[in-house]
Scaffold this active site. Structure first.
Site, short mmCIF file in Angstrom:
data_model
loop_
_atom_site.label_atom_id
_atom_site.label_comp_id
_atom_site.label_asym_id
_atom_site.label_seq_id
_atom_site.Cartn_x
_atom_site.Cartn_y
_atom_site.Cartn_z
N GLU A 1 25.01 38.55 47.30
CA GLU A 1 26.10 39.29 47.65
C GLU A 1 25.82 40.81 48.35
O GLU A 1 25.38 41.61 47.47
CB GLU A 1 26.98 39.67 46.44
CG GLU A 1 27.64 38.37 45.95
CD GLU A 1 28.96 38.58 45.11
OE1 GLU A 1 29.83 37.99 45.30
OE2 GLU A 1 28.84 39.53 44.32
N ASN B 1 35.97 35.26 41.50
CA ASN B 1 35.88 36.57 40.62
C ASN B 1 37.03 37.38 40.62
O ASN B 1 37.19 38.25 41.81
CB ASN B 1 34.60 37.31 41.19
CG ASN B 1 34.34 38.81 40.35
OD1 ASN B 1 35.06 38.90 39.28
ND2 ASN B 1 33.47 39.46 40.74
N TRP B 2 37.85 37.48 39.57
CA TRP B 2 39.06 38.35 39.79
C TRP B 2 39.17 39.85 39.45
O TRP B 2 40.06 40.35 39.71
CB TRP B 2 40.16 37.67 38.77
CG TRP B 2 40.57 36.03 39.17
CD1 TRP B 2 40.39 35.39 40.24
CD2 TRP B 2 41.59 35.23 38.22
NE1 TRP B 2 41.05 34.36 40.28
CE2 TRP B 2 41.69 34.29 39.12
CE3 TRP B 2 42.08 35.51 37.25
CZ2 TRP B 2 42.53 33.25 38.66
CZ3 TRP B 2 42.84 34.42 36.57
CH2 TRP B 2 42.99 33.42 37.44
N LYS B 3 37.88 39.99 39.12
CA LYS B 3 37.53 41.57 38.71
C LYS B 3 38.66 42.06 37.74
O LYS B 3 38.93 41.18 36.85
CB LYS B 3 37.43 42.39 39.89
CG LYS B 3 36.53 41.73 41.04
CD LYS B 3 35.89 42.75 42.14
CE LYS B 3 35.33 41.84 43.28
NZ LYS B 3 34.79 42.88 44.22
N GLY C 1 34.35 43.09 49.35
CA GLY C 1 35.73 44.19 49.32
C GLY C 1 35.99 44.79 50.67
O GLY C 1 36.73 45.42 51.02
N HIS D 1 26.35 41.91 38.85
CA HIS D 1 27.38 42.04 39.86
C HIS D 1 27.03 43.47 40.33
O HIS D 1 26.65 44.36 39.57
CB HIS D 1 28.79 41.87 39.58
CG HIS D 1 29.57 41.79 40.95
ND1 HIS D 1 29.94 43.07 41.42
CD2 HIS D 1 30.38 40.81 41.51
CE1 HIS D 1 30.77 42.68 42.39
NE2 HIS D 1 30.85 41.49 42.53
N GLY E 1 35.71 37.31 45.83
CA GLY E 1 36.60 38.22 45.09
C GLY E 1 37.81 38.06 45.71
O GLY E 1 38.74 37.47 45.20
N GLY E 2 38.32 39.08 46.62
CA GLY E 2 39.79 39.27 47.01
C GLY E 2 40.33 37.90 47.32
O GLY E 2 41.46 37.52 46.90
N SER F 1 33.55 39.16 51.22
CA SER F 1 34.48 38.96 51.93
C SER F 1 34.54 37.63 52.57
O SER F 1 34.73 37.35 53.76
CB SER F 1 34.50 40.07 53.28
OG SER F 1 34.46 41.31 52.85
N GLU G 1 29.00 45.74 41.16
CA GLU G 1 29.79 46.73 40.59
C GLU G 1 29.32 47.15 39.18
O GLU G 1 29.37 48.24 38.51
CB GLU G 1 31.21 46.14 40.57
CG GLU G 1 31.73 46.08 41.92
CD GLU G 1 33.04 45.29 42.21
OE1 GLU G 1 33.65 44.62 41.06
OE2 GLU G 1 33.12 45.01 43.21
C1 PEP Z 1 32.77 39.85 44.69
O1 PEP Z 1 32.84 41.18 44.49
O2 PEP Z 1 31.89 38.98 44.05
C2 PEP Z 1 33.06 39.61 45.91
C3 PEP Z 1 32.39 38.80 46.71
O3 PEP Z 1 34.10 40.16 46.40
P1 PEP Z 1 34.82 40.11 47.96
O4 PEP Z 1 35.08 38.60 48.11
O5 PEP Z 1 36.41 40.73 47.77
O6 PEP Z 1 33.98 40.66 49.01
#
Ligand code: PEP
Length: 263
Positions: A178, A13-15, A184, A106, A243-244, A222, A108
């Site tokens: 999640e 997920n590149w957001k 994040g 999600h 994500g990251g 994470s 967010e």
């Molecule tokens: C996400 O936002 O879907 C996510 C899992 O982010 P991160 O891996 O950066 O925690």
């Protein structure tokens, strides 16, 4: 060694990242890694979710990846079909443009854009009716976890969508657990805690669908190469929403390898 008969999914997920030049380099680096160290399609389903204006470019670039790497939309409209809805992209238009996967729910979107169960259900219904596969995200906040409400919150979020998912459409749902406090932040749920929640989600799914035993339940929060092997070893963790770490081709490839190696 087979941990589960469910083929794992690893989805990036590149957001709201990265700029175009970096996105193209990321895809190109990932393709090179897949060439050097292939990951068999039957061992891991792969996807990346770029910003909406990059969906088609990403999809075109990934056509030469040597294996399927799905392009996933990060969002869709709660309104279906076509019409005078400035700024919106419907499920039907995603499908028409060849995008077959979409994230819904999600944290967010739930928190920053105030997407409640009614809005999410409209999005899920539209997506499924247009033939898309939905990666439906659920997860509790730190306050909810500390108050001992994590399981109830997450199971409620899973049950929320039962009203709009027809019996056969559960095959087109992937759940992503999640925990919000792990997104994040660098904090990951311990493999034991994640496995416990995943098993509870699967139990909950058994009450509402006959497909519970074959549905992929991904973990997100994470995930990185350092914790992917342990998470992948858990029987009810069938992949990762990343994500990251998905913004780094090597990290993303290593996470995918960790899950593929369980098959
Ligand atoms: C996400 O936002 O879907 C996510 C899992 O982010 P991160 O891996 O950066 O925690």
């Amino acid at each position: 060694m087979s941990v589960s008969t469910i083929t794992p999914w690893v989805v990036g997920n590149w957001k709201m990242n990265p700029v175009q030049a970096d996105a193209l380099k990321l895809i190109s680096d990932f393709k090179k890694l897949l060439e050097r160290a292939p990951i068999a399609e039957e061992k891991c389903i792969l996807g990346v979710a770029p910003i909406s204006i990059a969906l088609l470019q990403t999809q075109a670039e990934l056509k030469t990846a040597g294996r399927a790497v799905h392009t996933v939309a990060q969002d869709l409209s709660r309104i279906s079909a076509t019409g005078a809805y400035t700024g919106e992209v419907s499920a039907e238009l995603l499908a028409d443009y060849g995008i077959q996967y979409v994230l819904v729910g999600h944290s967010e979107r739930r928190e920053i854009f105030a997407e409640n169960a009614a809005i999410l259900n409209a999005k899920i219904q539209n997506a499924l009716n247009a033939g898309l596969t939905v990666i439906y995200c659920v997860g509790e906040s730190l306050e909810q976890r500390e108050a001992g409400q994590a399981e109830a919150v997450v199971l409620q979020q899973v049950c929320d969508i039962a009203a709009v998912v027809a019996a056969e459409q559960w095959q087109n749902i992937v759940i992503a657990y999640e925990p919000i406090w792990a997104i994040g932040t660098g904090k990951t749920a311990s493999p034991d805690d994640a496995q416990t929640m995943h098993a509870q989600i699967r139990q909950g799914l058994k009450q509402i669908t006959g497909y519970a035993e074959t549905m992929a339940i991904l973990y997100g929060g994470s995930v990185k190469p350092e914790n992917a092997v342990e998470l992948a070893a858990c029987p009810d963790i069938n992949g990762a929403l990343v994500g990251g770490a998905s913004l780094n081709a090597e990290s993303f490839h290593q996470i995918a390898q960790a899950f593929a190696n369980t098959q």
